[in-house]
Motif scaffolding. Structure first.
Motif, PDB file in Angstrom:
ATOM      1  N   MET A 171       0.833  -1.192   0.000  1.00  0.00           N
ATOM      2  CA  MET A 171       0.000   0.000   0.000  1.00  0.00           C
ATOM      3  C   MET A 171       0.878   1.255   0.000  1.00  0.00           C
ATOM      4  N   ARG A 175      -1.402   6.028  -2.939  1.00  0.00           N
ATOM      5  CA  ARG A 175      -2.782   5.549  -3.117  1.00  0.00           C
ATOM      6  C   ARG A 175      -3.789   6.549  -2.532  1.00  0.00           C
ATOM      7  N   ARG A 327      -7.891  -0.539   2.659  1.00  0.00           N
ATOM      8  CA  ARG A 327      -6.962  -1.551   3.170  1.00  0.00           C
ATOM      9  C   ARG A 327      -7.606  -2.937   3.207  1.00  0.00           C
ATOM     10  N   GLU A 329     -10.289  -4.131   1.599  1.00  0.00           N
ATOM     11  CA  GLU A 329     -10.635  -4.667   0.281  1.00  0.00           C
ATOM     12  C   GLU A 329      -9.397  -5.159  -0.461  1.00  0.00           C
ATOM     13  N   ARG A 330      -8.269  -4.481  -0.267  1.00  0.00           N
ATOM     14  CA  ARG A 330      -7.023  -4.952  -0.862  1.00  0.00           C
ATOM     15  C   ARG A 330      -6.606  -6.290  -0.258  1.00  0.00           C
ATOM     16  N   GLU A 333      -8.747  -9.004  -1.695  1.00  0.00           N
ATOM     17  CA  GLU A 333      -8.284  -9.390  -3.030  1.00  0.00           C
ATOM     18  C   GLU A 333      -7.179 -10.433  -2.943  1.00  0.00           C
TER      19      GLU A 333
END
Length: 400
Positions: A171, A175, A327, A329-330, A333
């Motif tokens: 991250m 971003r 954070r 949602e990443r 993934e």
């Protein structure tokens, strides 16, 4: 020893306080530390014995993150902040710090400029190095371009170093803040700040005595996230019929009495649910849990990464804050956690999600979790003059 003054202002949850205190623990070997707390004092919150703590008249915000509330004994926020400003200047004059670390500002907490700018100017006048301590994601604003311009102006005028407590491979700060390259001071990623070994409460010392699976429920400070507590408490009835388990719920130190009493009333009827307000040893519970159900704050997420526990995360979205969503949602993934959406907060449906999660195996991921050690190294080297003010650290994500 060199002297360090650390300013932390938590106004809604307790994440900023927890992260700041972990950083402080890593600095005490090299610095005489004075920790200034601008938020509410938390009973039983662990603080190292060798840290001098100054508690300012506490300023906090409403649950929607809209306005600061007037502390007891003051007529308005302005008079409280003026008192706090004078107190900060007194502490600075007494301590004569070699380093002043300010958590989040100027990327956030700009409402506190009336007390922070005078403090920073006083510190710089006595030759103090000034450091901004920042998490991996900052809150974006409606007028982001104007916000970023102000941040750059303040950083370039007042700060000698920016420490980003994150991993740029996962991250990068870009971003949520596009003008990292415009900052003139050295910029360093420290890795994520995680909690160290905590005392294991006697009630969970003997793993054999814990009903399995153990479901841990927490909502940080407890000023928000009540809808998650309600959902889990009501789902306990459905879960009791499906799997053997025990739910350990912590409502948070700032949770309203009405919320705590409502949860405890349900727990009185549900033997699979135990409700407490707060524990300073959440990491110890999480290390024994089979599933963590929580808000998606920085520190709770770091506990998830540290322990590798299965995790259901509900991002806080008050005041249009996207930090926790970005954070979590990443991480979803990458298969590390599962995100709770508003439609999931139906007790029967949520109970099934819990059962499904317990059947899954989290995807192992490697993150830089050395934030405490690396922060101490960067601050120590800055204080020793081994870092040039013209030196610039560029994240790998920026040069890719």
């Amino acid at each position: 020893m060199k002297r360090l003054m650390f300013y932390c202002q938590h106004i809604l949850g307790i994440g900023h306080l927890i992260r700041s205190m972990e950083i402080i623990k890593g600095l005490t070997a090299d610095f005489e530390v004075c920790f200034v707390n601008g938020g509410e004092v938390i009973h039983d919150f662990p603080i190292p014995d060798d840290v001098d703590v100054v508690n300012l008249p506490a300023l906090k915000t409403d649950s929607e993150f809209r306005a600061l509330q007037v502390p007891e004994g003051f007529d308005d926020v302005e008079s409280a902040m003026a008192f706090r400003r004078d107190r900060l200047l007194e502490v600075c004059d007494r301590l004569q710090p070699d380093v002043l670390m300010v958590e989040l500002f100027p990327f956030g907490r700009r409402k506190f400029s009336p007390e922070l700018i005078p403090l920073i100017e006083r510190a710089r006048a006595m030759g103090t190095k000034v450091v901004s301590s920042l998490r991996d994601i900052v809150v974006t604003k409606q007028d982001q371009e104007r916000h970023e311009a102000k941040v750059c102006k303040l950083m370039n005028r007042y700060f000698d170093q920016l420490l980003i407590h994150g991993d740029p491979q996962f991250m990068p700060l870009e971003r949520s803040f596009s003008r990292v390259a415009d900052l003139e001071c050295p910029v360093y990623y420290t890795g994520y700040v995680v909690q160290g070994d905590s005392h294991t409460p006697t009630e969970i010392t003997n793993a054999a005595s814990i009903p399995q699976p153990l479901l841990l429920v927490s909502v940080g400070g407890g000023r928000f996230g009540h809808e998650l507590l309600d959902c889990v408490a009501e789902a306990a009835e459905y879960l009791e019929q499906q799997i053997p388990h025990q739910i350990q719920m912590f409502t948070g130190p700032f949770s309203p009495d009405s919320v705590v009493q409502r949860m405890q009333a349900i727990a009185h009827q549900q033997p699979n649910l135990t409700v407490e307000r707060y524990t300073p040893n959440l990491l110890a519970y999480m290390s024994r849990a089979d599933l963590s159900i929580s808000m998606a704050g920085y520190n709770t997420t770091m506990n998830v990464l540290t322990t590798g526990v299965r995790s259901l995360l509900l991002p806080f979205k008050g005041n249009d804050d996207q930090e926790q969503s970005i954070r979590s949602e990443r991480l979803e993934e990458l298969g590390v956690v599962s995100v709770i959406r508003p439609d999931d907060l139906n007790p029967e449906r949520f109970a099934q999600r819990v059962v499904d999660m317990l059947a899954q195996t989290p995807s192992p991921m490697t993150f830089d979790l050395n934030g405490v050690t690396n922060t101490a190294t960067y601050v120590r080297e800055l204080c020793a003059g081994r870092l040039s003010l013209s030196q610039k650290a560029i994240s790998p994500a920026s040069v890719a």
